[in-house]
Design an enzyme around this catalytic site. Structure first.
Site, PDB file in Angstrom:
ATOM      1  N   GLY A   4       8.338 -18.691  17.855  1.00 23.56           N
ATOM      2  CA  GLY A   4       8.527 -17.239  17.904  1.00 23.56           C
ATOM      3  C   GLY A   4       9.122 -16.725  16.610  1.00 23.56           C
ATOM      4  N   CYS A   5       8.665 -15.549  16.164  1.00 24.24           N
ATOM      5  CA  CYS A   5       9.222 -14.938  14.956  1.00 24.24           C
ATOM      6  C   CYS A   5       9.430 -13.442  15.223  1.00 24.24           C
ATOM      7  CB  CYS A   5       8.296 -15.148  13.756  1.00 24.24           C
ATOM      8  SG  CYS A   5       6.716 -14.302  13.912  1.00 24.24           S
ATOM      9  N   PRO A   6      10.221 -12.747  14.368  1.00 29.97           N
ATOM     10  CA  PRO A   6      10.586 -11.355  14.659  1.00 29.97           C
ATOM     11  C   PRO A   6       9.389 -10.417  14.830  1.00 29.97           C
ATOM     12  CG  PRO A   6      11.975 -12.211  12.925  1.00 29.97           C
ATOM     13  CD  PRO A   6      10.927 -13.262  13.199  1.00 29.97           C
TER      14      PRO A   6
END
Lengths: 362, 101
Positions: free
Chosen positions: B8-10
């Site tokens: 997951g990333c922003p």
């Protein structure tokens, strides 16, 4: 202790980024719908686009404003959610909602605690809820903790604190704006340069948003040129980095070239966040280059009296821009400055690495 | 070894999926089995089943954001890294997992 502090800081960064990841689609949706509605609106009495004559345009504007008004509650809510999971949502959302309420300042102006306030509310809500979770609760109260006790008392605590600190935070935001505004008289070019640097500095973070909200609030006061400079600075970081991956493909690996394409798309619709993947990987080289590009673009825009009537940036707002040709020129020059400078720095860096290790591993 | 992973990333449109791809590719090269769940802007995709989690030797969490459903991995061997690490040096994550075991 030093390690503890580092880990706490890393965790809090994770909380903030989680909140931002949920808020970004709201900001993009609201900004673009508002821009579209103003883009097709005829000029009103004071020269600004006035969509009130058209039902469809007014509707689009209202939808966009609704999305925009949810941005701070969503930010506060999901910062708290990241920290404390589901029970964090209610106090976080409420804290964010309070941060977006306009406050009347001593001089009669109104302002809200905005971005800073929402982040603070989210963190506070997360901590408060986590304390609740640890509290020793008799068994019979356990089932009502998550649906009654934590939401109600969490909201009361966070809400009360927010009502106390809302005004001071709003004052900080306004003070920042006033500082920038005073400079407008003295030196508009310096102002454009500072706003450009702020926009690029954290690519959608608090510093970027402070500059953005300053530009947006100037629109309401009938000054479109500040937002013009900001709108240019908003899009040159992702556009410049995207262009850089196309100009000298060999300097970038496959993943970066893919990110470059995504960055170009995000740049076109005025989402500075497109630059984040590059800046996160190599901040020392990327940040100065995107700041240089944004500063250059913003100063050119200010000099050419470019104005922007929508609280959004990038080529997508072109229809609501004054002096369109110069808007495009300023974006192009800023983009080139970023692209050329980052490729030069990267090439120099890779040369140095190759010299340091005569047999490159890859 | 058998792994499950979450990435997951922003922004949730690029790095989440790049990391997932890299983990799958590297696992294949090293002869490991892996299933990767992505938590991007589209929400949870390729969700890990309880059975998959139960049978995994270790859990790789490659995320810059707080992941959803973290409690599913309570009691498992966890390797937590920034999403960048999975993209740039996925091999080192599996090496780390081997050392933990």
């Amino acid at each position: 202790m030093a390690i503890d502090f580092k880990e706490t800081a890393a965790r809090h960064k994770q909380y903030l980024l989680t909140g931002v990841s949920y808020a970004v689609p709201f900001i993009a949706c609201g900004g673009i719908l508002i821009a579209v509605s103003l883009a097709f609106a005829p000029p009103g009495p004071n020269g600004a686009p006035d969509p009130s004559g058209s039902e469809i345009l007014s509707l689009i504007l209202k939808i966009g404003e609704s999305a925009f008004s949810l941005m701070f509650p969503v930010l506060g809510g999901f910062v708290a959610y990241a920290m404390a999971s589901r029970p964090g949502l209610v106090p976080g959302f409420i804290g964010g909602a309070i941060a977006s309420m306009p406050q009347t300042l001593p001089d009669g102006k109104t302002a809200n605690a905005g971005f800073l306030g929402a982040i603070f509310a989210g963190l506070l809500a997360g901590h408060v809820v986590n304390l609740f979770k640890k509290a020793p609760i008799p068994g019979i109260f356990k089932p009502i903790m998550p649906i009654l006790i934590i939401p109600i008392f969490g909201a009361l605590i966070v809400g009360s604190v927010m009502f106390v600190i809302n005004l001071p935070i709003a004052k900080i935001m306004v003070g920042l704006g006033d500082m920038l505004k005073q400079m407008e008289g003295q030196s508009q070019f310096l102002l454009a340069a500072i706003l450009g640097a702020m926009i690029a500095f954290d690519m959608g973070g608090p510093v970027n948003k402070a500059a953005f909200f300053f530009g947006a609030s100037m629109i309401e006061q009938g000054n479109f040129r500040i937002m013009g400079a900001v709108a240019i600075a908003i899009c040159t970081p992702p556009l410049g980095l995207g262009l850089a991956t196309l100009l000298r493909r060999k300097l970038w690996n496959d993943d970066q070239r893919n990110a470059g394409k995504a960055a170009l798309g995000m740049g076109m619709i005025g989402i500075t966040e497109g630059a984040i993947p590059f800046a996160a990987a190599d901040p020392i080289r990327v940040l100065p280059c995107i700041m240089a590009g944004s500063i250059t673009g913003a100063v050119i825009g200010m000099a050419a009296k470019v104005g922007d009537h929508a609280p959004h940036g990038g080529p997508i707002v072109l229809p609501v821009v004054d002096n369109r040709l110069w808007y495009v020129v300023a974006i192009a020059v800023g983009t080139l400055v970023t692209a050329v400078s980052i490729n030069a720095l990267k090439a120099a860096g890779q040369k140095k690495e190759n010299e340091a290790q005569p047999t490159p591993a890859a | 070894m058998k792994f499950v992973a979450v990435t997951g990333c922003p922004t949730g449109i690029a790095h989440t999926y790049m990391a997932a791809e890299q983990l799958e590719k590297t696992a294949r090269e090293l002869g490991h089995e892996i299933q990767v769940e992505t938590q991007g802007a589209m929400g949870i995709e390729n969700e890990l089943s309880p059975a998959a989690i139960a049978s995994a030797d270790a859990v790789i969490l490659a995320a810059d954001i707080a992941i959803e459903g973290a409690e599913r991995f309570d009691g498992k061997t966890k390797i937590e890294v920034p999403v960048q690490t999975a993209i740039k040096e996925a091999g080192s994550i599996f090496a780390q997992a081997g050392a933990v075991k």
